[in-house]
Design a protein around this motif. Sequence first.
Motif, PDB file in Angstrom:
ATOM      1  N   HIS A   7       0.855  -1.196   0.000  1.00 27.79           N
ATOM      2  CA  HIS A   7       0.000   0.000   0.000  1.00 27.79           C
ATOM      3  C   HIS A   7       0.886   1.239   0.000  1.00 27.79           C
ATOM      4  CE1 HIS A   7      -3.926   1.930   1.788  1.00 27.79           C
ATOM      5  NE2 HIS A   7      -3.271   2.789   1.016  1.00 27.79           N
ATOM      6  N   HIS A  39      -4.844   6.458  -5.272  1.00 28.49           N
ATOM      7  CA  HIS A  39      -6.296   6.609  -5.148  1.00 28.49           C
ATOM      8  C   HIS A  39      -6.946   6.708  -6.530  1.00 28.49           C
ATOM      9  CE1 HIS A  39      -6.197   7.435  -0.816  1.00 28.49           C
ATOM     10  NE2 HIS A  39      -5.216   8.279  -1.013  1.00 28.49           N
ATOM     11  N   GLU A  64      -6.123   1.993  -5.121  1.00 26.56           N
ATOM     12  CA  GLU A  64      -6.945   2.107  -3.913  1.00 26.56           C
ATOM     13  C   GLU A  64      -8.242   2.800  -4.316  1.00 26.56           C
ATOM     14  OE1 GLU A  64      -5.235   4.330  -0.625  1.00 26.56           O
ATOM     15  OE2 GLU A  64      -6.787   3.639   0.770  1.00 26.56           O
ATOM     16  N   HIS A  76     -12.181   2.357   1.681  1.00 30.02           N
ATOM     17  CA  HIS A  76     -11.150   2.209   0.647  1.00 30.02           C
ATOM     18  C   HIS A  76     -10.863   0.739   0.398  1.00 30.02           C
ATOM     19  CE1 HIS A  76      -9.436   6.559   1.196  1.00 30.02           C
ATOM     20  NE2 HIS A  76     -10.619   6.509   0.613  1.00 30.02           N
ATOM     21  N   HIS A 191      -6.909  -0.318   5.559  1.00 33.21           N
ATOM     22  CA  HIS A 191      -6.923   0.236   6.923  1.00 33.21           C
ATOM     23  C   HIS A 191      -8.267   0.104   7.671  1.00 33.21           C
ATOM     24  CE1 HIS A 191      -8.472   3.661   4.621  1.00 33.21           C
ATOM     25  NE2 HIS A 191      -7.318   3.798   4.022  1.00 33.21           N
ATOM     26  N   ASP A 248       0.984   2.480   3.603  1.00 28.83           N
ATOM     27  CA  ASP A 248       0.198   3.661   3.189  1.00 28.83           C
ATOM     28  C   ASP A 248       1.110   4.882   3.119  1.00 28.83           C
ATOM     29  OD1 ASP A 248      -2.031   4.968   2.279  1.00 28.83           O
ATOM     30  OD2 ASP A 248      -3.142   4.886   4.160  1.00 28.83           O
TER      31      ASP A 248
HETATM   32 MN    MN Z   1      -7.021   5.022   2.287  1.00 25.42          MN
END
Ligand code: MN
Length: 278
Positions: A7, A39, A64, A76, A191, A248
Amino acid sequence: MMVVDLHSHSFYSDGTLSPRELVQRAKQQGVDVLALTDHDEVAGLKEAAEEAEMLGITLVKGVEISVSWTGNRTIHIVGLNIDPEHPHLKDGLTSIREERVRRAKKIADRLEKCGIENAWRDVTEEVGFEAVTRTHFARYLVARGYAKDMQQAFKKWLGSKGKAYVVGKWASMEQGINWITDAGGQAVIAHPPRYDLTRRKLESLVTDFKNLGGIGLEVVSNRYSKDEIAAMSSLARRHDLLASVGSDFHSPDNKYIELGQNLKLPPDTPAIWQEWFN
Ligand code: MN
Ligand code: AMP
Ligand code: MN
Ligand code: MN
């Protein structure tokens, strides 16, 4: 032990590094397997894959996706090993980016009502493409002194209790999962402890997700507590979901989050990448 990080973000969404720089940093940090998961955008994958090939690390093609669940909750969903050219996925992501632009205009309107003028012009000038996120607004607000840091920008302006909060109207979770699956990928809930859901709601999210064809849960991510990791591992095992891990990572500016660091899975937690390398 193989270092896996599934991620991360580049400047094709709200990260600050180019895909090439991101992969170079991953290599420096000892990452063996990296997923780029911007994203609602796959534009950085080609460059990332080229750099990974050069440096001898494995690049997992990811994304994502922002989806809406039970009406207006944003969840997400990370897609791993996707074919970025698949038309269902491509068209789906285009539609989400259109909603991102619509929502960003509304956010700028709200800011304007609070006396912060030209946010739309200034933010889009900097972004220069469609995948505009609240992170871009947050950086803008910090740069102009309307918030002292990113945390405060979300608390005061952009988060769910902020003055300029606008909820996105994304695709349904079913659609998001289908785009990923149609594109040959695996769908993973990103997450899970970060949605402010009660335990019951989280169970219900995971149940829906699994029924719709999702197969993975992010069990370890940035700055989870020991308790959160144990709870997510148990959640994954009870629902027969495979565990994913991901930093992330968005930017070297965030001193607390680094690619590939502190992502060890607890014992007896089946990893989603187990079957990839046989
Ligand atoms: Mn996210
Ligand atoms: P969006 O998808 O446009 O709603 O923006 C969500 C992004 O904002 C997340 O992916 C994070 O990168 C960032 N974000 C959300 N909350 C915070 C926060 N409290 N502090 C810093 N970044 C945040
Ligand atoms: Mn982000
Ligand atoms: Mn992310």
